[in-house]
Design a protein around this motif. Structure first.
Motif, mmCIF file in Angstrom:
data_model
loop_
_atom_site.group_PDB
_atom_site.id
_atom_site.type_symbol
_atom_site.label_atom_id
_atom_site.label_comp_id
_atom_site.label_asym_id
_atom_site.label_seq_id
_atom_site.Cartn_x
_atom_site.Cartn_y
_atom_site.Cartn_z
ATOM 1 N N HIS A 183 0.849 -1.191 0.000
ATOM 2 C CA HIS A 183 0.000 0.000 0.000
ATOM 3 C C HIS A 183 0.885 1.242 0.000
ATOM 4 O O HIS A 183 1.150 1.831 1.060
ATOM 5 C CB HIS A 183 -0.932 -0.013 1.222
ATOM 6 N N ARG A 191 -2.999 3.799 4.208
ATOM 7 C CA ARG A 191 -3.621 2.845 5.114
ATOM 8 C C ARG A 191 -4.339 1.770 4.323
ATOM 9 O O ARG A 191 -5.098 2.059 3.392
ATOM 10 C CB ARG A 191 -4.612 3.574 6.030
ATOM 11 N N ARG A 203 -10.365 5.451 1.622
ATOM 12 C CA ARG A 203 -9.575 5.353 2.851
ATOM 13 C C ARG A 203 -8.099 5.585 2.539
ATOM 14 O O ARG A 203 -7.311 4.662 2.464
ATOM 15 C CB ARG A 203 -9.775 3.990 3.506
ATOM 16 N N GLY A 204 -7.764 6.820 2.314
ATOM 17 C CA GLY A 204 -6.370 7.188 2.133
ATOM 18 C C GLY A 204 -5.851 7.114 0.717
ATOM 19 O O GLY A 204 -4.701 7.397 0.470
#
Length: 389
Positions: free
Chosen positions: A273, A310, A324-325
């Motif tokens: 990620h 994340r 989410r990020g």
């Protein structure tokens, strides 16, 4: 007085009688030296006349509605081509998703060697559905709008993938999908897990603010969002990363004086990620060469940012990490400068200036040589008189 004798009165170059001239050794030496100096200075003047200088100029760029080519060659050694997607979007609203036109994807072995061209296609000719019964209508597994239920057929694995993309569902590696298992799609995905990918070619984009990016999974759009199906990337047993090597990245035609700051850039990461951002400022540039057609191209400067993001999936968008990020990948955001640089080639001086310089060299050297010769001659006469006494 005859007209000829009248003209004689205007003669500024009065002549001495030949018998009254005295030739000396010192005068011959001064003449030879003066001739050499004149030749050297004339050669220098000629070289200066032939010298090309570049005169840069900064103006407001008034061009509108143009398109721009982005030339790229980037290697991703730890993510296979089947998972990697290239998308382009800009402020005008144009979106180019999963670009293939003008782009070559080359599958690479884990040692970086190129896989033979026979293996570049994921689906072989035997994967087509033409051998199925004519009345066969494959299911789309509910991935169709209500008005098309019972009317649409998904006879191939790609048909099912496209249907899933249209409704925004994650597809994965095709396990449990009849069409994909028939084409051995899950096995092929597994075989490719340790491969890398090289992407090279040219993108044609609007010359406005925009971005192009490399991200995992098929891309699709939902209201106010650009999403990617990260299912295969997330569930793969092999740890894919966006380690990358930018061999070349330029905007517009090549010019030998233009430096591309991102060429030969290498970035490595061990995290799945991870997100790389390159912020690029593009400046239109025109090169005007003597005896050649003008060349319109672009230069750019760049700043970069990289960060771990994340992991995990968003509850509202289980197929993506967008909410989410962000999503893992490599993103290039480019902005267009309102100014334009013109590099104009010119000769350092005109031909008239060259002729003036030649005349000044000849006249000046001869005048100085005459003074030196006269001084040497007078000094020689003075020494001779002193010796006679």
């Amino acid at each position: 007085m005859p007209p000829r004798r009248r003209l004689n009165t205007f003669d500024a170059f009065t002549k001495t009688v030949e018998d009254a001239r005295v030739r000396t050794t010192s005068g011959g030496v001064v003449t030879i030296v003066a001739t050499v100096v004149i030749v050297l200075l004339i050669v220098s003047e000629w070289s200066d006349y032939r010298r090309i200088v570049n005169r840069p100029e900064l103006i407001v760029d008034k061009t509108r509605g143009e398109r721009m080519n982005i030339n790229l060659n980037i290697t991703f050694p730890e993510i296979p081509c089947e998972i990697l997607t290239l998308d382009v979007m800009d402020v005008s609203g144009e979106q180019q998703t999963e670009i293939t036109h003008g782009i070559i994807k080359t599958r690479l072995n884990d040692d970086g060697s190129v896989i033979s061209t026979e293996l570049l296609a994921l689906h072989s000719s035997g994967d087509n559905a033409h051998h199925l019964d004519e009345s066969y209508c494959g299911p789309c597994y509910g991935a169709v709008p209500k008005e098309e239920e019972g009317k649409r057929c998904c006879n191939t694995c790609d048909d099912v993938r496209n249907a899933y993309q249209e409704v925004g569902w994650a597809f994965g590696d095709g396990h449990g999908v009849e069409q994909c298992e028939r084409e051995n799609y899950p096995e092929k995905i597994k075989e490719m897990a340790h491969e890398g990918c090289n992407i090279a070619g040219t993108l044609s984009v609007n010359k406005v603010v925009g971005n192009f990016h490399f991200a995992p999974g098929k891309s699709y759009s939902s209201p106010n969002m650009h999403l990617h199906d990260l299912n295969i990337y997330e569930t793969s047993a092999v740890r894919h990363t966006f380690t990358h090597n930018i061999h070349h990245l330029s905007f517009g035609p090549h010019h030998h004086t233009v430096r591309n700051p991102l060429d030969r850039t290498v970035k490595k990461t061990d995290e799945r990620h991870f997100n790389y951002m390159y912020f690029i400022k593009v400046v239109s540039t025109r090169f005007e060469r003597i005896g050649a057609a003008p060349l319109e191209t672009n230069q750019y400067s760049v700043t970069s940012h990289e960060r771990a993001i994340r992991g995990g999936r968003d509850d509202d968008h289980p197929n993506t990490m967008h909410a989410r990020g962000g999503i893992p990948g490599v993103f290039f955001s480019y902005d267009i400068s309102p100014m334009k640089v013109i590099n104009r080639e010119e000769r350092s001086k005109s031909f008239g200036s060259f002729l003036i310089g030649v005349c000044a060299v000849v006249g000046g050297v001869l005048a100085v040589a005459s003074v030196i010769d006269r001084g040497v001659w007078e000094a020689d006469k003075a020494l001779s008189r002193k010796k006679a006494v």
